[in-house]
Write a protein that holds these residues in place. Structure first.
Motif, PDB file in Angstrom:
ATOM      1  N   VAL A  18       0.843  -1.188   0.000  1.00 27.05           N
ATOM      2  CA  VAL A  18       0.000   0.000   0.000  1.00 27.05           C
ATOM      3  C   VAL A  18       0.882   1.243   0.000  1.00 27.05           C
ATOM      4  N   ALA A  19       1.906   1.201   0.849  1.00 26.45           N
ATOM      5  CA  ALA A  19       2.811   2.343   0.937  1.00 26.45           C
ATOM      6  C   ALA A  19       3.470   2.594  -0.409  1.00 26.45           C
ATOM      7  N   ALA A  20       3.875   1.500  -1.052  1.00 23.71           N
ATOM      8  CA  ALA A  20       4.575   1.647  -2.325  1.00 23.71           C
ATOM      9  C   ALA A  20       3.640   2.194  -3.389  1.00 23.71           C
ATOM     10  N   LEU A  21       2.409   1.688  -3.380  1.00 24.18           N
ATOM     11  CA  LEU A  21       1.451   2.164  -4.372  1.00 24.18           C
ATOM     12  C   LEU A  21       1.186   3.648  -4.188  1.00 24.18           C
ATOM     13  N   ALA A  22       1.093   4.055  -2.907  1.00 25.12           N
ATOM     14  CA  ALA A  22       0.842   5.461  -2.624  1.00 25.12           C
ATOM     15  C   ALA A  22       1.995   6.308  -3.146  1.00 25.12           C
ATOM     16  N   GLY A  23       3.206   5.744  -3.074  1.00 19.96           N
ATOM     17  CA  GLY A  23       4.384   6.490  -3.507  1.00 19.96           C
ATOM     18  C   GLY A  23       4.519   6.562  -5.010  1.00 19.96           C
ATOM     19  N   CYS A  24       3.648   5.826  -5.715  1.00 16.03           N
ATOM     20  CA  CYS A  24       3.790   5.764  -7.161  1.00 16.03           C
ATOM     21  C   CYS A  24       3.260   6.991  -7.889  1.00 16.03           C
ATOM     22  N   GLY A  25       2.478   7.806  -7.207  1.00 17.39           N
ATOM     23  CA  GLY A  25       1.907   8.982  -7.850  1.00 17.39           C
ATOM     24  C   GLY A  25       3.018   9.885  -8.365  1.00 17.39           C
ATOM     25  N   GLU A  26       3.047  10.123  -9.670  1.00 16.34           N
ATOM     26  CA  GLU A  26       4.116  10.929 -10.219  1.00 16.34           C
ATOM     27  C   GLU A  26       3.539  12.198 -10.832  1.00 16.34           C
ATOM     28  N   SER A  27       4.433  13.127 -11.141  1.00 15.53           N
ATOM     29  CA  SER A  27       3.961  14.372 -11.725  1.00 15.53           C
ATOM     30  C   SER A  27       3.286  14.071 -13.062  1.00 15.53           C
ATOM     31  N   GLU A  28       2.466  14.996 -13.521  1.00 17.44           N
ATOM     32  CA  GLU A  28       1.605  14.712 -14.658  1.00 17.44           C
ATOM     33  C   GLU A  28       2.339  14.492 -15.968  1.00 17.44           C
ATOM     34  N   THR A  29       3.496  15.134 -16.098  1.00 16.19           N
ATOM     35  CA  THR A  29       4.150  15.033 -17.386  1.00 16.19           C
ATOM     36  C   THR A  29       5.284  14.013 -17.395  1.00 16.19           C
ATOM     37  N   ALA A  30       5.150  12.986 -16.562  1.00 20.72           N
ATOM     38  CA  ALA A  30       6.149  11.918 -16.575  1.00 20.72           C
ATOM     39  C   ALA A  30       5.618  10.749 -17.376  1.00 20.72           C
ATOM     40  N   MET A  31       6.515  10.027 -18.020  1.00 23.08           N
ATOM     41  CA  MET A  31       6.089   8.812 -18.718  1.00 23.08           C
ATOM     42  C   MET A  31       7.119   7.726 -18.503  1.00 23.08           C
ATOM     43  N   THR A  32       6.639   6.487 -18.459  1.00 25.11           N
ATOM     44  CA  THR A  32       7.556   5.364 -18.324  1.00 25.11           C
ATOM     45  C   THR A  32       7.568   4.581 -19.626  1.00 25.11           C
ATOM     46  N   ILE A  33       8.771   4.351 -20.129  1.00 23.05           N
ATOM     47  CA  ILE A  33       8.921   3.615 -21.382  1.00 23.05           C
ATOM     48  C   ILE A  33       9.959   2.523 -21.157  1.00 23.05           C
ATOM     49  N   CYS A  34      10.058   1.597 -22.083  1.00 18.29           N
ATOM     50  CA  CYS A  34      11.106   0.592 -21.948  1.00 18.29           C
ATOM     51  C   CYS A  34      11.748   0.314 -23.301  1.00 18.29           C
ATOM     52  N   LEU A  35      13.061   0.526 -23.356  1.00 16.95           N
ATOM     53  CA  LEU A  35      13.782   0.326 -24.614  1.00 16.95           C
ATOM     54  C   LEU A  35      14.680  -0.902 -24.574  1.00 16.95           C
TER      55      LEU A  35
END
Lengths: 607, 308
Positions: A18-35
């Protein structure tokens, strides 16, 4: 007691989640990609991988860069340079370009970036002591050749060192003919010959500037830590771990206003199935590879997001010129056998039933996507007649004719050599072929296809699957008969596909001009027949490399491909495609034919 | 008694050093005997570049000289730089990966031992009842199922189908599934071990005596029986913990956990010699230590065991 403990453990784990999920909130203009997985290096000079290059183009900016125009076409634009200059002929017949830098260029740590930084970085990358895989990218610049000879080399090819461990020079240090102006605002580069792809080279990661004091303080490790990773690109590194590379907008970038996303998280992941799972549940907005057996389903289920684009590369089968299994045949007979084996392959079947990723059946070795001086594609003029028909037809309708042609070639060899017989389109007494491949579903499926196909003509094939490292070694040393192979071009010029077949090239897996083949005088150079590989192909490539006349260069490159294909030792199967999945909320992303992915102008659309 | 124990530990540690030395030697020479090298790739660097790199990493020296240099490094705990991941030290890569793998493996091992012991004891107590049968069927199935099947099933149901948990281990929540995937096999194995040794113990006279004297059933089970039934579990748990702490290639790959597991295979594929040695030595040391710990634990749980 134990039960209490286990319950407590489960509760603790759940709380942690739960703690980790709560910490997952990121700023709006972030994106996660994988190369891909953790890159081997993201030092611009040392990198030679596609994923590494994609990171580097976000973190550094060269004199020239790529952008997408209104039609979605990739165009070269000035980056650190104010504009793209035109060539000036120098007094000694060379060519020079003078780039004026944009005003107030800065490194990501806020210090000033000058022309001298470019000069130092290029010399570092081209220096043999740096041992950069792509150091040869600088060979168009005057002074490169002298630089390669400036050290005293030992017999094994390494550099001699003095008592203090310093490298020994033959006649002092040599440098590339690249000069920074005294005010640090402009750079003059002198080329031996004006090559059309020079501007593309300038956009290549190897040509990016690196910060001298940082690199000198820790030549090997500076590019492995966020604190010392100073660049001049759209983004800067704020975290570099085994799990991810975090890029944040570089406020010191000259074009920072144009950069949309504040943060790009590049997760590292090497498992195709895992990549797809993360893409499907929304963790990753972009994945650079997909599991081969899922391609068909994905193309159907995600028509907008599943993307197949052209890539500068060719998948092919290579034959060893000095194969011992065929040593009893003459060189001409061997060539005919190889050509016949190549003609029997139904490329359309391989692409449609095995590859399944939109690959294009190949009728020549130089890949599609390379342009001629007149703007047409190189492959539109390939083939012995220069009409783009290729070296054999890959039209479905012509496959039967190709097979007949193959049988005819084998009959000729049977007659001239008397070593085997052909009856009713089947050979008997033909040597067994050994085909080596590395592990991989696609590679092994193609191997089985070839085995089946050749068996249809009575030719037995033994498949040997080797572990990657062993496979590369076997192929490079020429300890094989027939092998799978693939090549991705380094820049938009066919020479990147042709100079690898020089006798001395490290990628000459076919062993052209080596061993027995060195003495074979069956090639034509400038209309003169009876030349060896060194007297024909090698000379031709050297001439192309030193030629100023664009039209002549391309004419000669077609000639070189003609020689190459006449040997039959290279049997192209298909031109590679680049397959990736890009979420439909991702706006402004683009990629280059070299496979580089650009996210600096991309943003996540609000749904 | 204490001095005897100390002598035993010292003796075992010296033997361990010899074991590790032998492992280093064998691995070093076998590794160099595999064809290929770290600088080969689909695009081969030029011979000049290769020669420079070989000199840089000392690979141009005669093999005996390389071996001696390496041993000297090991003594000073210098495992050299990784050849594949340029600019990174083997020690740093192992430490960084181990932190992740140990967290994952430690949780999985704890979960496996605790639940395994409980389930095994339950199965023994309810011998041949439905509880026993249910536990045995489930544990047999989990022992038989390879971890990649379990991991893939978990990934499919929890991450894609119901989207309850993240599919990568880069957050704490993402570690739940890999922990489950890692712990199922040892958990089931421990369940079966506990059950059979517990059945053996429960049939013995002293348990009957305790029951007859009116000791509460849970006290009989956990205080008297479990203590004696745990010995085979300890034998198994030692090496199991060493393996599980150093990470699993399959589970870490499927759940994108940046742990140590991948290096055991990738370093060999890439011919990253220092990394091959580093990971091997690390696993060997951990294995030797865990075996020693489990031997000492025998003594603690069963004073009748004679360590000498």
């Amino acid at each position: 007691m134990k039960r209490v403990l286990s319950i407590a453990l489960v509760i603790a784990m759940l709380l942690g989640c739960v703690a980790a999920l709560a910490g997952c909130g990121e700023s709006e203009t972030a994106m996660t990609i994988c190369l891909g997985p953790v890159p081997d290096t993201i030092d611009p000079a040392l990198n030679s991988a596609v994923d590494g290059a994609s990171y580097i183009i976000h973190l550094f900016s060269g004199l020239v860069g790529y952008e997408q125009d209104a039609d979605g076409k990739l165009v070269l634009v000035p980056a650190c340079a104010k504009e793209i200059p035109s060539a000036v002929e120098t007094a000694d017949g060379k060519v020079s370009y003078t780039f004026v830098l944009k005003d107030d260029l800065k490194w990501s740590d806020g210090t000033a970036l000058t022309a001298a930084d470019f000069v130092w970085s290029w010399n570092r990358a081209a220096d043999p002591a740096t041992a950069a895989d792509y150091g040869y990218m600088f060979d168009v610049i005057d002074g490169y050749a002298e630089m390669q000879e400036m050290y005293k080399f030992k017999e094994d090819g390494s550099i001699e060192t003095d008592a203090d461990g310093k490298f020994v020079y033959v006649d002092g240090r040599k440098e590339l003919n690249v000069k920074a102006s005294e005010d640090g605002k402009s750079i003059t580069v002198t080329l031996n010959v004006d090559v059309p792809y020079f501007m593309e080279l300038l956009a290549f990661p190897t040509y990016m500037p690196v910060k001298k004091d940082i690199v000198e303080a820790n030549p090997d490790g500076w590019a492995t830590k966020a604190e010392t990773y100073i660049g001049n690109g759209a983004y800067k590194v704020t975290e570099f771990s085994n799990a991810q590379l975090v890029l944040e907008k570089n406020e010191n970038y000259y074009d920072a206003d144009k950069v949309v996303s504040d943060k790009i998280i590049c997760a590292f992941n090497e498992d195709d199935a895992s990549l797809l799972a993360n893409y499907k549940n929304g963790s990753y907005l972009f994945i650079d590879s997909v599991p081969q057996d899922e391609m068909e389903t994905l193309a159907k289920d995600y028509p907008e997001e599943y993307q197949v684009v052209g890539q500068l590369g060719t998948y092919y089968v290579c034959f060893n010129m000095n194969d011992v299994a065929f040593k009893d045949f003459s060189e001409d007979e061997k060539a005919k056998i190889r050509l016949a084996l190549g003609l029997m392959i139904d490329r359309n079947y391989v692409v449609e039933e095995i590859g399944k990723a939109g690959q294009v059946p190949a009728a020549g070795f130089v890949a599609m996507g390379l342009t001629e001086p007149d703007g047409k594609e190189f492959i539109s003029k390939n083939g012995p007649n220069g009409d783009g028909a290729g070296y054999y037809s890959v039209d479905k309708a012509d496959y039967a004719a190709n097979c007949d042609e193959a049988v005819k070639l084998l009959e000729e060899v049977a007659q001239s050599s008397g070593k085997f017989t052909v009856a009713d389109k089947k050979v008997s007494g033909f040597p067994t072929i050994t085909y080596i491949t590395n592990e991989g579903t696609g590679h092994e499926a193609i191997a089985t296809y070839l085995q089946e196909t050749w068996k249809g003509y009575g030719i037995e094939t033994k498949i040997e699957t080797q572990e990657w490292g062993t496979f590369l070694n076997t192929r490079k040393n020429g300890d094989y008969s027939v092998a799978r192979n693939g090549w991705l071009g380094d820049y938009n010029d066919p020479i990147s596909f042709l100079d690898m077949w020089l006798t001395a090239s490290g990628n000459n897996d076919c062993q052209f001009g080596k061993g027995e083949h060195a003495n074979f005088k069956g090639y034509t150079y400038k209309g003169e027949s009876g030349k060896t590989w060194a007297e024909s192909y090698d000379l031709l490539i050297n001439e192309i490399k030193s030629s100023k006349d664009q039209n002549l260069r391309f004419e000669l490159m077609h000639d070189a491909e003609d020689i190459l294909m006449s040997t039959g030792a290279i049997t192209p199967i298909y031109y590679y495609t680049d397959v990736f999945m890009c979420d439909d909320t991702l706006d402004g992303f683009f990629c280059s034919p070299l496979g580089y992915k650009y996210f600096m102008f991309a943003s996540v659309k609000a749904e | 008694m204490d001095s005897k124990m100390a002598f035993y530990i010292v003796k075992r540690l010296l033997l361990a050093l010899l074991t590790v030395f032998l492992i280093i030697t064998i691995t070093f020479f076998v590794m160099k005997a595999i064809p290929g090298g770290p600088f080969l790739s689909e695009k081969a660097p030029s011979p000049a570049v290769t020669a420079m790199l070989e000199a840089k990493y000392g690979l141009d020296k005669p093999i005996m000289e390389q071996y001696v240099t390496y041993l000297k490094g090991v003594v000073t705990l210098d495992f050299g730089p990784s050849i594949k991941q340029r600019g990174r030290e083997v020690m740093d890569l192992i430490t960084e990966g181990f932190k992740v793998s140990a967290k994952l493996g430690g949780s999985a091992a704890a979960l496996a031992i605790v639940i395994g012991l409980v389930l095994g004891s339950l199965a023994a107590v309810f011998h041949n009842k439905w509880v026993d049968k249910l536990i045995m069927v489930t544990s047999t199935a989990s022992v038989a199922m390879p971890s990649f099947v379990i991991a893939t099933l978990l990934l499919y149901f929890f991450c894609i189908r119901f989207q309850l948990l993240p599919a990568n281990g880069q957050t704490a929540a993402g570690l739940i599934l890999p922990i489950i995937a890692l712990s199922l096999y040892p958990m089931s194995y421990i369940t079966r071990l506990t059950r059979s040794s517990m059945l053996d113990v429960l049939g013995q006279d002293y348990i009957r005596t305790a029951n007859a004297k009116g000791v509460s059933p849970s006290r009989v089970l956990f205080k008297h029986a479990l203590k004696n039934a745990v010995t085979p579990v300890i034998t198994y748990a030692g090496p199991m913990i060493a393996y599980i702490l150093t990470g699993s290639l399959v589970v870490e790959r499927i759940f994108a956990v940046p742990g140590l597991g991948k290096y055991f295979v990738s370093s060999i594929i890439n011919r990253d010699y220092p990394m091959v040695m580093g990971t091997t030595i690390f696993l060997a040391c951990l294995m030797v230590i865990m075996t020693l710990v489990s031997d000492i634990l025998y003594k603690v749980f069963d004073p009748r065991v004679d360590l000498s």
